[in-house]
Design a protein around this motif. Structure first.
Motif, PDB file in Angstrom:
ATOM      1  N   ALA A 133     -16.601  54.430  20.208  1.00  0.00           N
ATOM      2  CA  ALA A 133     -16.808  55.439  21.258  1.00  0.00           C
ATOM      3  C   ALA A 133     -17.963  56.370  20.891  1.00  0.00           C
ATOM      4  CB  ALA A 133     -15.532  56.238  21.491  1.00  0.00           C
ATOM      5  N   VAL A 134     -18.018  56.781  19.624  1.00  0.00           N
ATOM      6  CA  VAL A 134     -19.109  57.660  19.174  1.00  0.00           C
ATOM      7  C   VAL A 134     -20.441  56.930  19.278  1.00  0.00           C
ATOM      8  CG1 VAL A 134     -20.094  58.830  17.154  1.00  0.00           C
ATOM      9  CG2 VAL A 134     -17.688  59.113  17.699  1.00  0.00           C
ATOM     10  N   LEU A 135     -20.482  55.666  18.847  1.00  0.00           N
ATOM     11  CA  LEU A 135     -21.724  54.901  18.921  1.00  0.00           C
ATOM     12  C   LEU A 135     -22.143  54.655  20.376  1.00  0.00           C
ATOM     13  CD1 LEU A 135     -21.234  52.311  16.049  1.00  0.00           C
ATOM     14  CD2 LEU A 135     -22.760  54.289  16.098  1.00  0.00           C
ATOM     15  N   ALA A 136     -21.185  54.394  21.259  1.00  0.00           N
ATOM     16  CA  ALA A 136     -21.509  54.192  22.672  1.00  0.00           C
ATOM     17  C   ALA A 136     -22.057  55.477  23.286  1.00  0.00           C
ATOM     18  CB  ALA A 136     -20.277  53.719  23.440  1.00  0.00           C
ATOM     19  N   ALA A 137     -21.458  56.613  22.946  1.00  0.00           N
ATOM     20  CA  ALA A 137     -21.940  57.894  23.465  1.00  0.00           C
ATOM     21  C   ALA A 137     -23.341  58.191  22.949  1.00  0.00           C
ATOM     22  CB  ALA A 137     -20.982  59.016  23.083  1.00  0.00           C
ATOM     23  N   ALA A 138     -23.580  57.921  21.667  1.00  0.00           N
ATOM     24  CA  ALA A 138     -24.908  58.148  21.094  1.00  0.00           C
ATOM     25  C   ALA A 138     -25.943  57.247  21.756  1.00  0.00           C
ATOM     26  CB  ALA A 138     -24.874  57.913  19.587  1.00  0.00           C
ATOM     27  N   ALA A 139     -25.583  55.995  22.006  1.00  0.00           N
ATOM     28  CA  ALA A 139     -26.514  55.078  22.667  1.00  0.00           C
ATOM     29  C   ALA A 139     -26.807  55.542  24.091  1.00  0.00           C
ATOM     30  CB  ALA A 139     -25.939  53.663  22.670  1.00  0.00           C
ATOM     31  N   ALA A 140     -25.801  56.037  24.791  1.00  0.00           N
ATOM     32  CA  ALA A 140     -26.010  56.524  26.159  1.00  0.00           C
ATOM     33  C   ALA A 140     -26.939  57.727  26.169  1.00  0.00           C
ATOM     34  CB  ALA A 140     -24.667  56.881  26.794  1.00  0.00           C
ATOM     35  N   VAL A 141     -26.734  58.646  25.236  1.00  0.00           N
ATOM     36  CA  VAL A 141     -27.616  59.824  25.152  1.00  0.00           C
ATOM     37  C   VAL A 141     -29.034  59.394  24.836  1.00  0.00           C
ATOM     38  CG1 VAL A 141     -28.103  61.913  23.807  1.00  0.00           C
ATOM     39  CG2 VAL A 141     -25.782  61.444  24.576  1.00  0.00           C
ATOM     40  N   LEU A 142     -29.178  58.447  23.923  1.00  0.00           N
ATOM     41  CA  LEU A 142     -30.505  57.960  23.551  1.00  0.00           C
ATOM     42  C   LEU A 142     -31.209  57.310  24.744  1.00  0.00           C
ATOM     43  CD1 LEU A 142     -32.455  57.690  21.205  1.00  0.00           C
ATOM     44  CD2 LEU A 142     -31.436  55.493  20.687  1.00  0.00           C
ATOM     45  N   LEU A 143     -30.475  56.533  25.538  1.00  0.00           N
ATOM     46  CA  LEU A 143     -31.064  55.912  26.730  1.00  0.00           C
ATOM     47  C   LEU A 143     -31.529  56.965  27.732  1.00  0.00           C
ATOM     48  CD1 LEU A 143     -28.768  52.833  27.387  1.00  0.00           C
ATOM     49  CD2 LEU A 143     -31.178  52.835  26.729  1.00  0.00           C
ATOM     50  N   VAL A 144     -30.714  57.997  27.927  1.00  0.00           N
ATOM     51  CA  VAL A 144     -31.079  59.052  28.868  1.00  0.00           C
ATOM     52  C   VAL A 144     -32.356  59.757  28.414  1.00  0.00           C
ATOM     53  CG1 VAL A 144     -30.378  61.318  29.759  1.00  0.00           C
ATOM     54  CG2 VAL A 144     -28.769  59.420  29.766  1.00  0.00           C
ATOM     55  N   VAL A 145     -32.465  59.988  27.114  1.00  0.00           N
ATOM     56  CA  VAL A 145     -33.632  60.698  26.584  1.00  0.00           C
ATOM     57  C   VAL A 145     -34.873  59.820  26.617  1.00  0.00           C
ATOM     58  CG1 VAL A 145     -34.601  61.719  24.484  1.00  0.00           C
ATOM     59  CG2 VAL A 145     -32.285  62.258  25.161  1.00  0.00           C
ATOM     60  N   LEU A 146     -34.736  58.550  26.299  1.00  0.00           N
ATOM     61  CA  LEU A 146     -35.906  57.694  26.158  1.00  0.00           C
ATOM     62  C   LEU A 146     -36.371  57.046  27.456  1.00  0.00           C
ATOM     63  CD1 LEU A 146     -35.159  55.986  22.735  1.00  0.00           C
ATOM     64  CD2 LEU A 146     -36.641  57.928  23.219  1.00  0.00           C
ATOM     65  N   LEU A 147     -35.490  56.858  28.426  1.00  0.00           N
ATOM     66  CA  LEU A 147     -35.915  56.246  29.680  1.00  0.00           C
ATOM     67  C   LEU A 147     -36.779  57.225  30.457  1.00  0.00           C
ATOM     68  CD1 LEU A 147     -32.729  54.396  30.905  1.00  0.00           C
ATOM     69  CD2 LEU A 147     -34.825  53.406  30.014  1.00  0.00           C
ATOM     70  N   PRO A 148     -37.790  56.715  31.152  1.00  0.00           N
ATOM     71  CA  PRO A 148     -38.640  57.629  31.917  1.00  0.00           C
ATOM     72  C   PRO A 148     -37.838  58.321  33.019  1.00  0.00           C
ATOM     73  CG  PRO A 148     -39.244  55.333  32.338  1.00  0.00           C
ATOM     74  CD  PRO A 148     -38.187  55.336  31.272  1.00  0.00           C
ATOM     75  N   ALA A 149     -38.101  59.609  33.162  1.00  0.00           N
ATOM     76  CA  ALA A 149     -37.403  60.395  34.176  1.00  0.00           C
ATOM     77  C   ALA A 149     -38.024  60.157  35.542  1.00  0.00           C
ATOM     78  CB  ALA A 149     -37.481  61.871  33.824  1.00  0.00           C
ATOM     79  N   ALA A 174     -35.245  68.940  22.380  1.00  0.00           N
ATOM     80  CA  ALA A 174     -33.883  69.291  21.981  1.00  0.00           C
ATOM     81  C   ALA A 174     -32.914  68.147  22.290  1.00  0.00           C
ATOM     82  CB  ALA A 174     -33.442  70.570  22.693  1.00  0.00           C
ATOM     83  N   ALA A 175     -33.056  67.525  23.445  1.00  0.00           N
ATOM     84  CA  ALA A 175     -32.186  66.402  23.801  1.00  0.00           C
ATOM     85  C   ALA A 175     -32.403  65.228  22.849  1.00  0.00           C
ATOM     86  CB  ALA A 175     -32.445  65.964  25.247  1.00  0.00           C
ATOM     87  N   GLY A 176     -33.646  64.980  22.471  1.00  0.00           N
ATOM     88  CA  GLY A 176     -33.940  63.908  21.515  1.00  0.00           C
ATOM     89  C   GLY A 176     -33.327  64.186  20.151  1.00  0.00           C
ATOM     90  N   ALA A 177     -33.410  65.441  19.721  1.00  0.00           N
ATOM     91  CA  ALA A 177     -32.836  65.816  18.427  1.00  0.00           C
ATOM     92  C   ALA A 177     -31.316  65.638  18.439  1.00  0.00           C
ATOM     93  CB  ALA A 177     -33.198  67.260  18.092  1.00  0.00           C
ATOM     94  N   VAL A 178     -30.671  66.018  19.524  1.00  0.00           N
ATOM     95  CA  VAL A 178     -29.218  65.847  19.634  1.00  0.00           C
ATOM     96  C   VAL A 178     -28.865  64.364  19.590  1.00  0.00           C
ATOM     97  CG1 VAL A 178     -27.258  66.100  21.223  1.00  0.00           C
ATOM     98  CG2 VAL A 178     -28.796  68.022  20.829  1.00  0.00           C
ATOM     99  N   ALA A 179     -29.627  63.535  20.275  1.00  0.00           N
ATOM    100  CA  ALA A 179     -29.363  62.099  20.286  1.00  0.00           C
ATOM    101  C   ALA A 179     -29.486  61.507  18.886  1.00  0.00           C
ATOM    102  CB  ALA A 179     -30.311  61.390  21.254  1.00  0.00           C
ATOM    103  N   VAL A 180     -30.530  61.876  18.168  1.00  0.00           N
ATOM    104  CA  VAL A 180     -30.725  61.363  16.804  1.00  0.00           C
ATOM    105  C   VAL A 180     -29.574  61.807  15.907  1.00  0.00           C
ATOM    106  CG1 VAL A 180     -32.203  61.561  14.759  1.00  0.00           C
ATOM    107  CG2 VAL A 180     -33.223  61.139  17.004  1.00  0.00           C
ATOM    108  N   LEU A 181     -29.167  63.071  16.027  1.00  0.00           N
ATOM    109  CA  LEU A 181     -28.058  63.561  15.216  1.00  0.00           C
ATOM    110  C   LEU A 181     -26.758  62.827  15.539  1.00  0.00           C
ATOM    111  CD1 LEU A 181     -28.739  67.393  15.156  1.00  0.00           C
ATOM    112  CD2 LEU A 181     -28.958  65.780  13.262  1.00  0.00           C
ATOM    113  N   LEU A 182     -26.511  62.555  16.805  1.00  0.00           N
ATOM    114  CA  LEU A 182     -25.302  61.811  17.175  1.00  0.00           C
ATOM    115  C   LEU A 182     -25.322  60.397  16.606  1.00  0.00           C
ATOM    116  CD1 LEU A 182     -24.700  62.899  20.883  1.00  0.00           C
ATOM    117  CD2 LEU A 182     -23.229  63.339  18.908  1.00  0.00           C
ATOM    118  N   ILE A 183     -26.471  59.754  16.655  1.00  0.00           N
ATOM    119  CA  ILE A 183     -26.576  58.392  16.114  1.00  0.00           C
ATOM    120  C   ILE A 183     -26.367  58.396  14.607  1.00  0.00           C
ATOM    121  CG2 ILE A 183     -28.185  56.484  15.710  1.00  0.00           C
ATOM    122  CD1 ILE A 183     -29.313  57.106  18.517  1.00  0.00           C
ATOM    123  N   LEU A 184     -26.988  59.349  13.926  1.00  0.00           N
ATOM    124  CA  LEU A 184     -26.815  59.436  12.471  1.00  0.00           C
ATOM    125  C   LEU A 184     -25.360  59.732  12.097  1.00  0.00           C
ATOM    126  CD1 LEU A 184     -30.043  61.340  11.413  1.00  0.00           C
ATOM    127  CD2 LEU A 184     -29.507  58.930  11.035  1.00  0.00           C
TER     128      LEU A 184
END
Length: 191
Positions: A9-25, A168-178
């Protein structure tokens, strides 16, 4: 060995946050922008002006629009309320005295965001008679304007989250993945 449900669940949430941050808005809904005015800002008019027209890139809300036209004598010359047709907001004016005329406007974009600005032009038309009747024309004559460029004051708009928000969103995503990786590794080595 499959990781426990909480690690997945943690890894899925981190991946979802990473996708939101990295996909073009997708582009945000832009606010209305003033494209031109008639008379143009900075222009000198030589024929009587019966109305001031503001043209935007999209329609604006008539019920929330105000246009204040002030003559060189400091008196207001707007007549009635502004009228919005399509992307053009038109304000009828009484006969203007010679000299600098200031136009200050405020309206609301279709997205609900208020926008405002101002511009000036010079009235070089013959002075109106002392008992001039109110004008009923809806738009100024194109021949009345000696310059076609519109000098428009910049509109202050809310810039939104900008780069700092994305960082800030990117930093949160990296921290969640780590954190998920560390948690998963600890669980894998302890079991």
């Amino acid at each position: 060995m499959r990781p426990p449900v909480t690690v997945r669940a943690v890894l899925a949430a981190a991946a979802a946050v990473l996708l939101v941050v990295l996909l073009p808005a997708r582009p945000a809904s832009a606010h209305a922008t003033l494209l031109r005015t008639d008379p143009a800002g900075g222009a000198t008019v030589t024929a009587p002006v019966t109305a001031v027209a503001l043209t935007f890139n999209e329609p604006v809300k008539q019920q929330f629009s105000t246009v204040v036209v002030t003559g060189a004598d400091g008196a207001p010359y707007a007549e009635g309320t502004p009228r919005s047709v399509g992307t053009t907001l038109t304000q009828a004016v009484r006969p203007l005295p010679p000299g600098a005329v200031k136009v200050a406007w405020r309206t609301v974009s279709v997205d609900g965001h208020p926008i405002e600005g101002q511009f000036t032009f010079t009235n070089a038309a013959a002075a109106p008679s002392s008992a001039a009747a109110p004008s009923s024309a809806a738009a100024p004559s194109a021949a009345a304007v000696s310059s076609s460029s519109a000098a428009v004051q910049p509109v202050t708009e809310d810039p939104g989250p900008g780069r700092l928000g994305w960082a800030a969103a990117g930093a949160v995503a990296v921290l969640l993945i780590l954190a998920g990786g560390v948690f998963w590794r600890r669980r894998a080595t302890s079991g």
